[in-house]
Every structure is written in structure tokens, then in C-alpha cells.
Design an enzyme around this catalytic site. Sequence first.
Site, PDB file in Angstrom:
ATOM      1  CG  HIS A  82      -1.716   1.286   1.337  1.00 21.36           C
ATOM      2  ND1 HIS A  82      -2.871   1.477   0.608  1.00 21.36           N
ATOM      3  CD2 HIS A  82      -1.526   2.424   2.049  1.00 21.36           C
ATOM      4  CE1 HIS A  82      -3.367   2.674   0.884  1.00 21.36           C
ATOM      5  NE2 HIS A  82      -2.570   3.270   1.750  1.00 21.36           N
ATOM      6  CG  ASP A 161     -11.626   4.355   6.337  1.00 20.54           C
ATOM      7  OD1 ASP A 161     -11.058   5.088   7.172  1.00 20.54           O
ATOM      8  OD2 ASP A 161     -11.373   4.393   5.121  1.00 20.54           O
ATOM      9  NE  ARG A 168      -9.794  11.188  10.111  1.00 18.15           N
ATOM     10  CZ  ARG A 168      -8.954  10.474   9.377  1.00 18.15           C
ATOM     11  NH1 ARG A 168      -9.352   9.300   8.890  1.00 18.15           N
ATOM     12  NH2 ARG A 168      -7.747  10.906   9.131  1.00 18.15           N
ATOM     13  CB  SER A 183      -8.094   5.743   7.886  1.00 14.77           C
ATOM     14  OG  SER A 183      -8.630   5.790   6.580  1.00 14.77           O
ATOM     15  CE  LYS A 187      -8.690   2.486   2.993  1.00 19.38           C
ATOM     16  NZ  LYS A 187      -8.846   3.532   4.005  1.00 19.38           N
TER      17      LYS A 187
END
Length: 442
Positions: A82, A161, A168, A183, A187
Site C-alpha cells: 500500500h 472508515d 473527519r 483508516s 482496510k
Amino acid sequence: MRMYDIIAKKRDGRELTKEEIDFFIKGYVSGSIPDYQVSALLMAIYIKGLNKRETADLTISMANSGDMVDLSAIPGIKVDKHSTGGVGDTTTLITAPLVAACGVPVVKMSGRGLGHTGGTIDKLEAIPGFNVNLSIDHFTSIVNRIGLAVMSQTQNLVPADKLLYALRDVTATVESMPLIASSIMSKKIAAGADAIVLDVKAGSGAFMQNIDDAFMLAKEMVDIGNSVGRKTTAIVTDMNQPLGLAVGNALEVREAVDVLKGRVTGRLRDVSVLLAAYMLYTAGKCGTVDEARRLAENALISGQGARKLKEMIRAQGGDERIVEDTSLLPQPRKIIPFKADREGYISTIKTQEIGISAQLLGAGRTTKEDSIDPAVGIVMNKQLGDYVNKGDTIAEFYVNEEGRLAEALDIFHGAVSITSEKPERKPLVYGVVTSDKIERWQ
């Protein structure tokens, strides 16, 4: 249990229990806890923070708020990668085939781009026919057959999320380290991989512009991953200029193919090979990072990575011929050069503005509902520290619609500075964060 008491407890700087965190997440997702109370708790977390245990509990509670992907039907240790977001960051299209070619299954669920950063799913959809909307069973069968697949996140992956991020965004609580970490990691955990490698960006085109902040975020996420049994490593890399030369979906696919075919060297290739090495090492394929790097380099030089990309494209319905002929990718109506208006060294590239320029051409979205033109974008001809003469082409704009071209050119002009002094060279990689140490290379 009352939400009022949870808010007051965190407002006063006290530690929340796992049960209180679960109550808050379940209540918000179900609709029984209103936005205004969640906003108050988010602000309390923003100001008072969360400790490591609280952050891990929040991450797990968020991950459990929707689908938890079961990849047990895929043998061996499955690895995921990621990136925290950047410009010209096409590493997934290079690392995933390299790692799979070395015998480690790569399972990747990716999102779409929003704003100045690109999304892997949008890049893959620039390949004619490529299908990212796979069922979990289909996804699993492809990985079992060829060693990798990339699919769009399921609608019910971590709904907490989606709700929390939207809140947010409008309550000035985005820039909270534990909220950012939970967050991202919720995932990754819900997506089912056994090992996770994170590419944490630092610089003008990254969410974390400060290097120290990037290391803090990397450490936070690595701790979360390892605390829940996912072997996790983070690499902190530079984003003070686009990672690759291409910014735009089909253009980035073309550049990724060029890297895998050995036609392109430079920053994108170097970071991709490094990430592939850490994916192999973190998944336990190799005993050392040096051994893993040699394995990844060999997969690239031998052409195995390019062949594996072709296999993935074929398996997901795309036109595999693009690996041999990138002209089959979507093409723009015209290419417009951006020329230097003076001589000197390129001393600054405001990477976020480069991404915004490409977005204005149609390569990115302002809202999630916007459509993308896969053919358009920007290709950089020069990088930081390069010397240019007046009239040299700094970049090329790949254009279809010219409605916002002037605005894109103007933003690009303000993003690139040319001075008489050569700038100090910035490192490409700042360091690595593992479960037991923070190793700064620069």
C-alpha cells in the site's frame, strides 16, 4: 454504555476500553449514534490522541465493521502493498508482477484516485477490457492460477472508515496520526493479506510533507499490523517530485510496461525493485533483503515480470497486447510542449500542483462521481537538478479537451522553479520501519 461518557472520558485524556471503542464504531455504522457526537469524539481524539493499544483496537473494530475477506483458499503467505499516495506513483503495476514472478502470491485490493493522487484501479482500467470488479471467489481463483490479481475494494469493505473519513474531512480532524493509521490499516487488515509492505511518502506531493511525521505514521501503522498478527514493514520514500515521469492513467501504464521491459531506469524502477524486495522478504521468501533484491532484479531483467503482467491482464479480461505495443492504450488528441522560459537548474517541483495540473486535464477527479479520461496527463522531460536552456521542453501535456488547459499550464508554471544554483540532491529513500526498529538511511 453512553456515547456522552465516552466523549467526556477522551476529552479528559483518559484511555478508552476496547468495549467503548467497539460501542462507538458499531453505533455509528448502525446509525444509532449521531454525527454530532462522533464529531465531538473525533475532536477529542485529535487533541488528546490514542495510545498504541487504543489505536489497534480502533483499527480492528473498523476492520470488523464490514466484510472481512477470507483468503485461506490461497496457499502460502499472501502479501499486499500500500502507498500512502503520491504523483506518478505506478509501483503496484511493477512490484506485483515481480513478486508474483518470484513465487509469492500478491493479493491487492485498491481504490480509485481522488484529487491530485492517482488510483491503481483507474490506471488498470486504462487497459482496454481490464476488469477490476471481481467477486472474491473469482479473485481467489485468479491468484491461485497465476499468483496475483488486483481488484476494486468491495462496497462493504470497512464501512466505518468511509463514514468516519467523510466526517473527519468536514470537522478539521483529518490530520490525526492514530486516525490516519487506523483508516489505512483497517482496510489492509480487512483485505486478508498475511504480510503487508507500506510505502509511506514524504514531501511536497505527499500527505505527510514532513519526514519526521512520515516516520511517525510508518511506525504507527507497522505497530498496528504486527499487533494483529500481520507481518508489516514500511519504507519511507521521497515525493518531492513525481516518482515516475508520467502523470496520468494510460501514460503511467505505459511507463510501468517500459520499466518491466527494461526500457526505463530511474526513480520509479529503483523504488519498485526495493518495494518488491521487501515484499519478498516480509513474506518470508528470502532470508535477507539483499537476497530478495537480487531475486526481484532478476525477475525484471529476465522479463519474467513483464510476462507476469501480461498473464494478469489476460486473466482479468484486458488486452494483453499492450505489454508488447503500448500504442494500443488510449491516445490523446494532441501533445503540447511546456517550454522553459529561462535557463538554469530546476530547483523546485511542487508535486501536488503537478498532480492538480493533470487532474484539470481530466486525468483525475474532483468528486468521486467525476469521470476520468485515461489518455490525458503530463509526461515530465526534466527532473529536479536538471539544467535547462531557454526553450527546452520541461514537460509534455497530453490533451483531449482544452477547456481547462490554460489553467493547468498556469498551475504547472507556478510549480516548477528554475534558478541559477543547482539544488541539493534529495534522497529517494529515507529509511525503513520494522516491528523492532526505525532505520533512517538519510
